[in-house]
Design a protein around this motif. Structure first.
Motif, short mmCIF file in Angstrom:
data_model
loop_
_atom_site.label_atom_id
_atom_site.label_comp_id
_atom_site.label_asym_id
_atom_site.label_seq_id
_atom_site.Cartn_x
_atom_site.Cartn_y
_atom_site.Cartn_z
N VAL A 201 3.31 8.02 -15.72
CA VAL A 201 1.64 8.06 -16.46
C VAL A 201 1.58 8.62 -15.66
CG1 VAL A 201 0.53 6.09 -17.08
CG2 VAL A 201 2.38 5.65 -17.81
N GLY A 202 0.99 8.30 -14.32
CA GLY A 202 -0.05 8.43 -13.26
C GLY A 202 -0.47 10.20 -13.03
N ILE A 203 1.30 11.32 -12.93
CA ILE A 203 0.94 12.38 -12.94
C ILE A 203 0.10 13.36 -13.74
CG2 ILE A 203 3.00 12.64 -12.28
CD1 ILE A 203 4.01 13.65 -15.29
N GLN A 204 -0.40 13.08 -14.67
CA GLN A 204 -1.46 13.57 -15.45
C GLN A 204 -2.44 13.56 -14.92
OE1 GLN A 204 -0.74 15.63 -18.24
NE2 GLN A 204 -2.54 15.15 -19.95
N ALA A 205 -2.67 12.79 -13.83
CA ALA A 205 -4.05 12.18 -13.70
C ALA A 205 -4.55 12.54 -12.14
CB ALA A 205 -4.66 11.01 -13.52
N VAL A 206 -2.68 12.67 -11.16
CA VAL A 206 -2.89 13.21 -9.58
C VAL A 206 -2.10 13.86 -9.85
CG1 VAL A 206 -4.48 10.78 -9.24
CG2 VAL A 206 -1.95 10.78 -9.15
N GLY A 207 -1.38 14.74 -10.30
CA GLY A 207 -0.09 15.29 -10.54
C GLY A 207 1.72 15.10 -9.54
N VAL A 208 2.52 15.26 -9.25
CA VAL A 208 3.85 15.20 -8.75
C VAL A 208 3.14 14.77 -7.20
CG1 VAL A 208 5.33 16.16 -10.85
CG2 VAL A 208 4.30 17.11 -8.55
N VAL A 209 2.35 15.94 -6.77
CA VAL A 209 2.18 15.89 -4.89
C VAL A 209 1.66 14.33 -4.46
CG1 VAL A 209 1.32 17.04 -2.93
CG2 VAL A 209 1.49 18.41 -5.23
N LEU A 210 0.44 13.45 -5.45
CA LEU A 210 -0.15 13.08 -5.19
C LEU A 210 0.58 11.53 -5.53
CD1 LEU A 210 -4.09 14.83 -5.06
CD2 LEU A 210 -2.21 13.87 -2.44
N MET A 211 1.30 11.95 -6.28
CA MET A 211 1.37 10.18 -7.02
C MET A 211 1.71 9.21 -6.36
SD MET A 211 1.26 8.94 -9.87
CE MET A 211 1.46 7.23 -9.83
N ALA A 212 2.85 9.75 -5.22
CA ALA A 212 3.18 7.99 -4.65
C ALA A 212 1.99 7.48 -3.57
CB ALA A 212 4.05 9.15 -2.98
N ALA A 213 1.10 8.19 -3.64
CA ALA A 213 -0.21 7.39 -2.54
C ALA A 213 -0.83 6.97 -3.67
CB ALA A 213 -1.25 8.59 -2.73
N MET A 214 -0.61 7.15 -5.05
CA MET A 214 -1.32 6.31 -6.40
C MET A 214 -0.53 5.32 -6.45
SD MET A 214 -4.00 6.67 -7.27
CE MET A 214 -4.40 5.51 -8.53
N ALA A 256 -17.25 20.77 -9.80
CA ALA A 256 -16.35 21.89 -9.14
C ALA A 256 -14.92 20.61 -8.18
CB ALA A 256 -16.49 22.27 -8.08
N MET A 257 -15.47 19.70 -8.56
CA MET A 257 -14.60 17.78 -8.25
C MET A 257 -13.02 17.76 -8.50
SD MET A 257 -15.23 18.06 -4.44
CE MET A 257 -17.07 17.91 -3.10
N PRO A 258 -12.06 17.65 -8.66
CA PRO A 258 -11.55 17.69 -9.22
C PRO A 258 -11.06 15.70 -9.50
CG PRO A 258 -10.33 18.54 -7.63
CD PRO A 258 -11.95 18.92 -7.11
N THR A 259 -10.76 15.77 -10.53
CA THR A 259 -10.72 13.42 -10.53
C THR A 259 -9.75 12.69 -9.79
OG1 THR A 259 -11.89 14.00 -12.50
CG2 THR A 259 -10.86 11.98 -12.11
N GLY A 260 -8.37 13.80 -10.08
CA GLY A 260 -7.26 13.13 -9.38
C GLY A 260 -7.49 13.11 -7.69
N PRO A 261 -7.57 13.89 -7.22
CA PRO A 261 -7.37 13.94 -5.34
C PRO A 261 -8.79 13.30 -5.46
CG PRO A 261 -7.04 16.33 -7.01
CD PRO A 261 -7.40 15.51 -7.69
N TRP A 262 -9.49 12.91 -5.99
CA TRP A 262 -11.20 12.27 -5.07
C TRP A 262 -10.40 11.29 -5.35
CZ3 TRP A 262 -14.57 11.40 -2.62
CH2 TRP A 262 -15.54 12.69 -2.55
N ILE A 263 -9.79 10.48 -6.51
CA ILE A 263 -8.92 9.17 -7.02
C ILE A 263 -8.38 8.70 -5.61
CG2 ILE A 263 -7.41 7.40 -8.32
CD1 ILE A 263 -7.97 9.22 -10.59
N VAL A 264 -7.47 9.52 -5.53
CA VAL A 264 -6.62 9.22 -4.66
C VAL A 264 -7.25 9.13 -2.70
CG1 VAL A 264 -4.67 10.76 -2.92
CG2 VAL A 264 -5.01 10.70 -5.03
N LEU A 265 -8.85 10.25 -2.71
CA LEU A 265 -9.32 9.71 -1.54
C LEU A 265 -9.75 8.72 -1.39
CD1 LEU A 265 -10.18 10.91 1.12
CD2 LEU A 265 -11.90 12.22 -0.65
N ILE A 266 -10.51 8.41 -2.58
CA ILE A 266 -11.13 6.76 -2.82
C ILE A 266 -9.88 5.61 -2.05
CG2 ILE A 266 -12.33 5.56 -4.09
CD1 ILE A 266 -14.20 8.11 -5.19
N VAL A 267 -8.98 5.58 -2.58
CA VAL A 267 -8.38 4.87 -2.64
C VAL A 267 -7.81 4.81 -1.42
CG1 VAL A 267 -5.96 5.74 -3.60
CG2 VAL A 267 -6.21 3.33 -3.99
N SER A 268 -7.14 6.11 -0.29
CA SER A 268 -7.18 6.02 0.47
C SER A 268 -8.01 5.12 2.17
CB SER A 268 -6.66 7.09 1.48
OG SER A 268 -5.57 8.10 0.63
N MET A 269 -9.65 5.35 1.16
CA MET A 269 -10.39 5.19 2.31
C MET A 269 -10.43 3.64 2.10
SD MET A 269 -13.82 8.14 1.26
CE MET A 269 -15.08 7.27 1.84
#
Length: 427
Positions: A201-214, A256-269
């Motif tokens: 479900v999550g790969i649509q938003a953040v992709g396979v690269v960042l999904m582990a973080a989500m 210009a800012m992609p949604t998925g990486p920003w989701i990961v960045l915010i949850v990491s913060m």
């Protein structure tokens, strides 16, 4: 301000799709990630995330369409196969789980990249946008995607609620679960399936690269704030949901800012803040607790020392100068003065022109520390058969953490002794 009002009014259908989709994806992944984290299988999410790519590509090749349901089924199949492969390799060979995860991840992801490259060079116009599964593109969510992903997210949450007790027992005491007849293997397969669903479900938003973080980061952040699994699940879901909304908002205000990486960045913060500032388990709280413990140990050692100086003539309230204190025990002078000053403020000692003396309260507290020290030395020599000249260091540590309940039990176990192993009186 206009962007804020326009975004949170949700008038635009695209804003509704992206925001709701991001929230559901992030929250459902976070809930399942809690169980994965507690099972100490955090890297499994990364393996599954990379292993779904060949399933997505195969589903597209066989169907010729980017229907989200078909792609989801393909992703689920290869993701589930990757977890089964990891378990099989670990159980049937001498390869450890982390190595098996690395092998399966690289093989499946490599196959996925080959298939994706082949599709991109096939000339099929329908393949446009298929590469978004690599890095995610939540902003491309449409109504059809949202229906499919919402259904899966709801299934994940309902399944977690229905099997909460069983999954909780599996995470914390697998042996006990087996002993009372729980189908542990079936529960493990259920958790595996939930993990795969969450990743798919999550790969649509953040992709396979960042999904582990989500999958893992919201759970790790929530773990710092509570000791209860139910609260942890709710916190992880809220953290994931907030990150989804915030990521969508940032992407809306800055296209210009992609949604998925920003989701990961915010949850990491949020996770970093949790690691640092959580009241009981955070880094700052741990430093403060260590500082408090060191201060308490210094104070009790000073009181114990002043009591011991008075033991020879049973004169516990005479003045003791700094030289006699430091001669008996090699405290750093600055620490000793700071400790004595604090004990004076607390009312345990009195300051005189020629030194310090215990008050009645200080004498009682110093006596107790000496008693605990000698009781523990006696316990170690009698019950653990340690030599009397090898127990002092252990007693120096344990004397500061023995509770009144444990003190009472020690007295009873040792039959209210009068002398310690060195034949010194126990007060």
């Amino acid at each position: 301000m206009n962007d804020f009002v326009e975004f949170f009014s949700f008038v635009d259908a695209n804003i509704r799709y992206v925001t709701l989709g991001s929230v559901l994806l992030a929250a459902s992944s976070a809930v399942v990630g809690c169980f994965t984290l507690l099972r100490k299988r955090a890297l499994v999410g990364d393996a599954v995330a990379h292993s779904v790519l060949p399933g997505v590509c195969l589903a597209f090749i066989l169907s010729g369409t980017k229907n989200p349901l078909i792609l989801l089924v393909g992703a689920f199949v290869t993701g589930w196969l990757s977890l089964v492969s990891i378990d099989y390799i670990t159980a049937r060979s001498r390869i450890k789980e982390d190595t098996a995860i690395g092998l399966v991840l690289s093989v499946f992801f490599g196959i996925g990249i080959l298939l994706l490259t082949s599709i991109q060079h096939s000339g099929d116009a329908a393949q446009s946008g298929l590469d978004k599964f690599l890095f995610g593109k939540a902003a491309s969510l449409v109504g059809e995607d949202l229906i499919v992903f919402s259904a899966v997210a709801i299934v994940l949450l309902i399944t977690t609620i229905l099997f909460y007790k069983e999954l909780k027992l599996l995470c914390f005491d697998e042996v006990y679960a087996k002993s009372i007849g729980f189908p542990v293997r079936s529960l493990e397969l259920l958790l595996t399936t939930l993990t795969v669903f969450a990743v798919v479900v999550g790969i649509q938003a953040v992709g396979v690269v960042l999904m582990a973080a989500m999958l893992i980061t919201p759970a790790a952040a929530a773990r710092f704030w509570t000791e209860r699994l139910g609260v942890m699940l709710v916190l992880a879901a809220l953290i994931g949901a907030f990150s989804g909304i915030a990521g969508a908002f940032v992407s809306y205000t800055a296209p210009a800012m992609p949604t998925g990486p920003w989701i990961v960045l915010i949850v990491s913060m949020i996770a970093i803040i949790s690691f640092a500032l959580a009241p009981k388990r955070g880094w700052v709280a741990r430093l403060l607790r260590q500082r408090k413990n060191k201060t308490q140990i210094l104070e009790e050692n000073l009181l114990k020392l002043l009591y011991q100086l008075g033991e020879a003539h049973e004169d516990y309230f005479s003045n003791r100068n700094l030289e006699s204190i430091l001669e008996r025990r090699n405290f750093p002078k600055r620490q000793a003065l700071a400790g004595l000053a604090k004990l004076k403020r607390q009312g345990y000692i009195q300051r005189h022109p020629d030194g310090w003396s215990l008050t009645i309260e200080g004498e009682a507290r110093g006596k107790r520390v000496v008693r605990l020290h000698r009781l523990w030395e006696l316990y170690l020599t009698q019950y653990l058969q340690l030599a009397s000249d090898h127990v002092h260091e252990d007693a120096e540590t344990i004397e500061h953490i023995i509770t009144p309940e444990l003190e009472k039990r020690l007295m009873e176990e040792l039959n209210y002794p009068a002398l310690d192993p060195h034949q010194t009186r126990i007060p």
